[in-house]
Structures are given as C-alpha cells and as structure tokens.
Scaffold this motif. Structure first.
Motif, mmCIF file in Angstrom:
data_model
loop_
_atom_site.group_PDB
_atom_site.id
_atom_site.type_symbol
_atom_site.label_atom_id
_atom_site.label_comp_id
_atom_site.label_asym_id
_atom_site.label_seq_id
_atom_site.Cartn_x
_atom_site.Cartn_y
_atom_site.Cartn_z
ATOM 1 N N ALA A 1 0.823 -1.212 0.000
ATOM 2 C CA ALA A 1 0.000 0.000 0.000
ATOM 3 C C ALA A 1 0.859 1.265 0.000
ATOM 4 C CB ALA A 1 -0.961 0.007 1.188
ATOM 5 N N LEU A 2 1.921 1.247 -0.797
ATOM 6 C CA LEU A 2 2.752 2.433 -0.920
ATOM 7 C C LEU A 2 1.996 3.512 -1.690
ATOM 8 C CD1 LEU A 2 6.262 0.933 -1.777
ATOM 9 C CD2 LEU A 2 5.343 1.549 0.464
ATOM 10 N N GLU A 3 2.344 4.740 -1.413
ATOM 11 C CA GLU A 3 1.666 5.853 -2.083
ATOM 12 C C GLU A 3 1.912 5.809 -3.584
ATOM 13 O OE1 GLU A 3 1.676 10.756 -1.956
ATOM 14 O OE2 GLU A 3 2.420 9.592 -0.248
ATOM 15 N N GLN A 4 3.134 5.496 -3.979
ATOM 16 C CA GLN A 4 3.496 5.393 -5.389
ATOM 17 C C GLN A 4 3.805 3.917 -5.679
ATOM 18 O OE1 GLN A 4 6.848 7.807 -6.501
ATOM 19 N NE2 GLN A 4 6.652 7.391 -8.688
ATOM 20 N N GLN A 5 2.897 3.238 -6.367
ATOM 21 C CA GLN A 5 2.990 1.788 -6.511
ATOM 22 C C GLN A 5 3.715 1.419 -7.803
ATOM 23 O OE1 GLN A 5 -1.053 0.480 -5.900
ATOM 24 N NE2 GLN A 5 -1.041 1.122 -3.757
ATOM 25 N N SER A 6 5.039 1.576 -7.745
ATOM 26 C CA SER A 6 5.897 1.344 -8.907
ATOM 27 C C SER A 6 7.300 1.065 -8.400
ATOM 28 C CB SER A 6 5.914 2.580 -9.801
ATOM 29 O OG SER A 6 6.469 3.685 -9.104
ATOM 30 N N PHE A 7 8.205 0.730 -9.329
ATOM 31 C CA PHE A 7 9.591 0.526 -8.918
ATOM 32 C C PHE A 7 10.155 1.790 -8.278
ATOM 33 C CE2 PHE A 7 14.137 0.804 -9.441
ATOM 34 C CZ PHE A 7 14.576 -0.431 -8.992
ATOM 35 N N THR A 8 9.898 2.934 -8.897
ATOM 36 C CA THR A 8 10.407 4.194 -8.354
ATOM 37 C C THR A 8 9.846 4.459 -6.965
ATOM 38 O OG1 THR A 8 10.692 5.125 -10.569
ATOM 39 C CG2 THR A 8 10.554 6.686 -8.728
ATOM 40 N N GLY A 9 8.561 4.203 -6.796
ATOM 41 C CA GLY A 9 7.942 4.401 -5.497
ATOM 42 C C GLY A 9 8.541 3.499 -4.437
ATOM 43 N N LEU A 27 11.622 2.127 -4.512
ATOM 44 C CA LEU A 27 12.987 2.570 -4.248
ATOM 45 C C LEU A 27 12.987 3.792 -3.338
ATOM 46 C CD1 LEU A 27 16.018 2.177 -4.876
ATOM 47 C CD2 LEU A 27 15.709 3.715 -6.824
ATOM 48 N N ASN A 28 12.058 4.700 -3.565
ATOM 49 C CA ASN A 28 11.958 5.881 -2.700
ATOM 50 C C ASN A 28 11.601 5.495 -1.271
ATOM 51 O OD1 ASN A 28 12.604 7.650 -4.765
ATOM 52 N ND2 ASN A 28 10.478 8.072 -5.304
ATOM 53 N N TRP A 29 10.737 4.466 -1.129
ATOM 54 C CA TRP A 29 10.399 3.995 0.221
ATOM 55 C C TRP A 29 11.635 3.417 0.912
ATOM 56 C CZ3 TRP A 29 10.102 -1.397 1.680
ATOM 57 C CH2 TRP A 29 9.829 -1.566 3.041
ATOM 58 N N ILE A 30 12.421 2.637 0.190
ATOM 59 C CA ILE A 30 13.644 2.066 0.773
ATOM 60 C C ILE A 30 14.584 3.174 1.227
ATOM 61 C CG2 ILE A 30 15.771 0.797 0.246
ATOM 62 C CD1 ILE A 30 13.446 -1.049 0.691
ATOM 63 N N LEU A 31 14.770 4.184 0.389
ATOM 64 C CA LEU A 31 15.655 5.291 0.747
ATOM 65 C C LEU A 31 15.124 6.045 1.963
ATOM 66 C CD1 LEU A 31 16.436 6.603 -2.844
ATOM 67 C CD2 LEU A 31 18.039 5.453 -1.308
ATOM 68 N N ALA A 32 13.809 6.242 2.014
ATOM 69 C CA ALA A 32 13.209 6.944 3.155
ATOM 70 C C ALA A 32 13.321 6.109 4.429
ATOM 71 C CB ALA A 32 11.748 7.269 2.853
ATOM 72 N N LEU A 33 13.117 4.797 4.307
ATOM 73 C CA LEU A 33 13.229 3.921 5.470
ATOM 74 C C LEU A 33 14.654 3.947 6.015
ATOM 75 C CD1 LEU A 33 12.031 1.715 7.347
ATOM 76 C CD2 LEU A 33 12.725 0.026 5.604
ATOM 77 N N ARG A 34 15.633 3.854 5.138
ATOM 78 C CA ARG A 34 17.026 3.898 5.593
ATOM 79 C C ARG A 34 17.319 5.207 6.317
ATOM 80 N NH1 ARG A 34 21.651 2.619 1.709
ATOM 81 N NH2 ARG A 34 20.993 4.646 0.927
ATOM 82 N N SER A 35 16.829 6.306 5.773
ATOM 83 C CA SER A 35 17.046 7.602 6.400
ATOM 84 C C SER A 35 16.380 7.652 7.777
ATOM 85 C CB SER A 35 16.501 8.710 5.502
ATOM 86 O OG SER A 35 16.651 9.971 6.115
ATOM 87 N N GLN A 36 15.154 7.145 7.853
ATOM 88 C CA GLN A 36 14.428 7.122 9.126
ATOM 89 C C GLN A 36 15.172 6.315 10.181
ATOM 90 O OE1 GLN A 36 10.527 5.388 8.783
ATOM 91 N NE2 GLN A 36 9.915 5.909 10.862
ATOM 92 N N LEU A 37 15.834 5.234 9.762
ATOM 93 C CA LEU A 37 16.538 4.346 10.689
ATOM 94 C C LEU A 37 17.991 4.751 10.898
ATOM 95 C CD1 LEU A 37 15.186 0.885 9.448
ATOM 96 C CD2 LEU A 37 14.307 2.317 11.309
ATOM 97 N N ALA A 38 18.407 5.871 10.306
ATOM 98 C CA ALA A 38 19.778 6.382 10.439
ATOM 99 C C ALA A 38 20.811 5.421 9.857
ATOM 100 C CB ALA A 38 20.105 6.707 11.895
ATOM 101 N N ILE A 39 20.447 4.753 8.755
ATOM 102 C CA ILE A 39 21.385 3.905 8.030
ATOM 103 C C ILE A 39 22.242 4.796 7.119
ATOM 104 C CG2 ILE A 39 21.617 2.057 6.317
ATOM 105 C CD1 ILE A 39 20.563 1.021 8.959
ATOM 106 N N PRO A 40 23.551 4.655 7.119
ATOM 107 C CA PRO A 40 24.383 5.460 6.212
ATOM 108 C C PRO A 40 23.980 5.245 4.757
ATOM 109 C CG PRO A 40 25.745 4.357 7.854
ATOM 110 C CD PRO A 40 24.367 3.784 7.986
ATOM 111 N N HIS A 41 24.166 6.274 3.940
ATOM 112 C CA HIS A 41 23.782 6.172 2.538
ATOM 113 C C HIS A 41 24.863 5.537 1.674
ATOM 114 C CE1 HIS A 41 21.708 7.014 -1.169
ATOM 115 N NE2 HIS A 41 22.725 7.732 -1.630
ATOM 116 N N SER A 42 26.107 5.624 2.111
ATOM 117 C CA SER A 42 27.206 5.118 1.285
ATOM 118 C C SER A 42 28.174 4.284 2.110
ATOM 119 C CB SER A 42 27.968 6.284 0.641
ATOM 120 O OG SER A 42 28.641 7.034 1.633
#
Length: 410
Positions: free
Chosen positions: A337-345, A347-362
C-alpha cells in the motif's frame, strides 16, 4: 546490547507471570515449519523442557563474548542447572566467526563431554553453534563441507550434535538456516558451510530477549531481514511458497521495524520483526542475490557488520536490477500500500526507510573505499549468492556497482 535492569528476576519466573497474558496475543504460537518453533514472550522458560525432549543432558551454550557477560546468559545457565541440566558456556567467537572459533568450540564440546548445542545470540553465535554441532562428529576439515557441488554428502550425519537455536536479534534468521557463514581468514573470504541437517531441531523465538538491543543494531539487523526477504522475492527461481512468505515478511518489517527502532521496549513490534526475520530466512531458500554477493566479501575484507552492509547496498543493487524486477516490485508495492505503486515508489520507500533508521547512505561513511574494487567485483561474481540475482552480472559490473555504493551514487 546493553545490560538488563539490575535485580532481574529469573527468566522462568518472568515468563510464568506473563504467560496467561501473552497466550491470547497475535504473536504467540507453536509452528512446525521449517522446524519446530516456539514463538512468544517468555518462552525462554521452556528451554529445559526443549533440552529434555532432545535428550540433551549436558549441553554447551554457544554465544558471543558480549552476551556471555550479560545477566540473561548467566540466568539461562542458572535456570538449566536448577532443573537438573548442567551446562557450560563457550563464547570465543568473533563478530564474523572464523575457522579457529569453530575448532575451539569443538574442543570445548569434546572436553566438556557435552551432548548438544544451545546456540544463543545473534547471527554469529547461531552460525558458530550450528557449525560446531556439525564438526563435533567429523574427521574432515571444515572447508570440506563448503556449499559446493555435493560436498554435503561427505558429512557423517549420525555424529552431528542436536541444536536448540535462540536468537537475541532479529535479522539473520540463522535459527532456521541449514548453513553457517564462516570467514576463511587465510583466503579473506566468507565460505558457506552447508548440510540439510544443520537446521536446528528446536527454535525459541522470545522477543523479550531483544530488549536492550541498541537502536542502531535493531535497525541494521532488521534491514538484514528485509534484504533476505526482498532478494528471495526478486530471485528468478520458481518457488511461489517462498515468494509468499517473503512479501509478508516485508510487510511486517515495513509496519514494525520503525517502531522497534524508535522504542526498544515495544514488545509487539519486536516480536513481529523477530517473526519477519525468521520468515526472511525461510524464504531465501528461493535464492539471494547481489546484496549478499557483495556483502560477503566486504564483511571478510573489512570485518563490517553484515546487516549494515546489506542495508547500505540495498538501493544500489535494486537499481541495477530494475529492468528485470519492475513488474515484481510494482506488485509488491501494491501489497505494501505504498503511495506510489511502482519501482520508483518502492525505491523511494527504501531510501526513506534507511534515512528514518539512520542507516548510512554510502559505504565510504563506514570506512570502505574503492581501492579494492576489482578484487571485490571478482569475489562477488564468484560468491554463491550471485547465482540468485535477477540479472547475471559480470565481475566488472559488480565492481562498478560497488563503486557506486561507496560514492553514494543512487
């Protein structure tokens, strides 16, 4: 993991006081897939009974040094002794267990005349415990049982020790795995030791044991569980049962990992993430992929946390696989039930989740550079998990993918 509060009551006493309350919960049950699993708050109290069911009269508790110093392990030993089951603790295990750790564990098992293994802790302790249980009855060296071809047929099955697995983190899912990942320090690679009978005989999933796990480790181990389920779902092999388990594990992680990370005392969230971790490892018999193919050599070369590596690598590997998994990911996005139901949506959820959990980006944020990019590409290409990636990458493609993850180009 921080210590539990002082004056902690016996785990048995705690569980008796909670039993009637948790029996009605949505996260309490006895499961018989893929092995015998007892899930619920306070079920560590059933450890002695589990030992007796398996005929363990003098088990060896295999754990890591940090846990061995905590009250929970000491209390487990006291509770077992009180119920007529003497045991000893072996904890000489690295964060990425190596061959010498297994050799030392086998020596402790034989010298102590033990008759079973209680693997207690995170992935390192569970992997080491399973490997010790395998090796106590073998005459061949450990690497003879690496997961290559039919090496598993070399195992003297009747001489393997029985195992009770008790995870204290929610990530690796090693409690339902038929293999152990062990570092070959001479070759600087991780090897997978496999036999179907390495699957533990009994598993106890008690989320109470994860209380006190710091937010950073809760996040990293939870993302490891997500990587298992996600790579299993994206793997090209035909195994619809595993795919079904994978997508529900991903939903549970979406709903509960942020809660468990934000509030370490949220037992419902911790129980749900623990179940998701077990599900992810059950699902990945369908296959893993590029995240793990890269994480294994990076862990061997840099001794970095496996779950954190998978968490950082995740969006880069997804992006490289986009053309092969677009429809699968869109379908998964609808289930979530993602807001944007596509590959891009997604991927954006994964990036947002990592940021929320303070996972480093690189990767460079955890001290990894590109100086060994060519070696890492070759090692990833040769890793067993590469076979499950949706696209067959060359060593050069893995090297380029790794460079993007180091530099944060996603």
């Amino acid at each position: 993991m921080s210590e539990n509060s002082q004056g902690q009551k016996s785990l048995v006493q705690q569980s008796l006081g909670q039993q009637s309350q948790v029996q009605q919960s949505d996260f309490y049950g006895n499961w018989h897939y893929p092995t015998s699993i007892r899930a619920g708050i306070g079920r560590i109290s059933e450890l002695a009974l589990a030992c007796k069911e398996l005929g363990m009269n003098a088990p060896l508790v295999v754990t890591d040094p940090a846990l061995a110093a905590l009250p929970m392990v000491k209390q487990v030993v006291v509770d077992l002794v009180d119920q007529g089951i003497p045991c000893e603790v072996f904890s000489a295990i690295k964060a990425n267990p190596c061959e010498q750790n297994i050799t030392d564990g086998v020596s402790a098992f034989l010298q102590g005349k033990h008759d079973g293994i209680i693997a207690f802790g995170g992935g390192s302790a569970l992997d080491a415990g399973k490997a010790v249980a395998l090796m106590v009855g073998q005459t061949r060296p450990l690497w003879d049982f690496e997961d290559i071809g039919d090496n598993f047929n070399r195992v003297s099955v009747e001489r393997m020790a029985k195992v009770i697995a008790i995870p204290t983190t929610s990530g690796t899912g090693s409690e339902v795995g038929r293999a152990s990942v062990i570092t070959d320090e001479q070759a600087h690679i991780k090897r997978i030791i496999f036999h179907p009978k390495m699957l533990p005989n009994i598993v106890i999933l008690d989320a109470q044991l994860t209380l006190g796990l710091p937010a950073g480790l809760t996040a990293a181990t939870g993302m490891d569980a997500l990587s298992h389920a996600l790579e299993a779902y994206c793997a090209p092999s035909f195994h619809p049962m595993a795919a079904g388990i994978a997508i529900e594990a991903i939903r549970l992680i979406k709903e509960y990992l942020p809660r468990a990370t934000a509030n370490g005392n949220d037992l419902e969230a911790r129980a749900q993430v623990m179940a998701a971790a077990t599900m992810g490892a059950t699902a990945f018999q369908r296959g893993l992929g590029g995240m793990h193919a890269l994480a294994h050599p990076l862990g061997a070369l840099y001794d970095s946390h496996h779950g954190l590596l998978n968490a950082i690598l995740m969006p880069y590997v997804l992006k490289e696989n986009e053309q092969a998994i677009t429809h699968k990911i869109a379908r998964l996005s609808r289930y979530l039930a993602l807001e944007q139901q596509s590959f891009t949506g997604f991927l954006n959820w994964i990036l947002a989740l990592r940021s929320q959990l303070a996972i480093p980006h690189s990767l460079q944020e955890i001290g990894i550079d590109t100086s060994r990019a060519e070696d890492i590409g070759i090692m990833a290409f040769n890793d067993a998990c590469a076979a499950g990636n949706p696209i067959t990458f060359t060593a050069q493609q893995y090297s380029e993918l790794f460079k993007k993850a180091v530099q944060g180009e996603c």
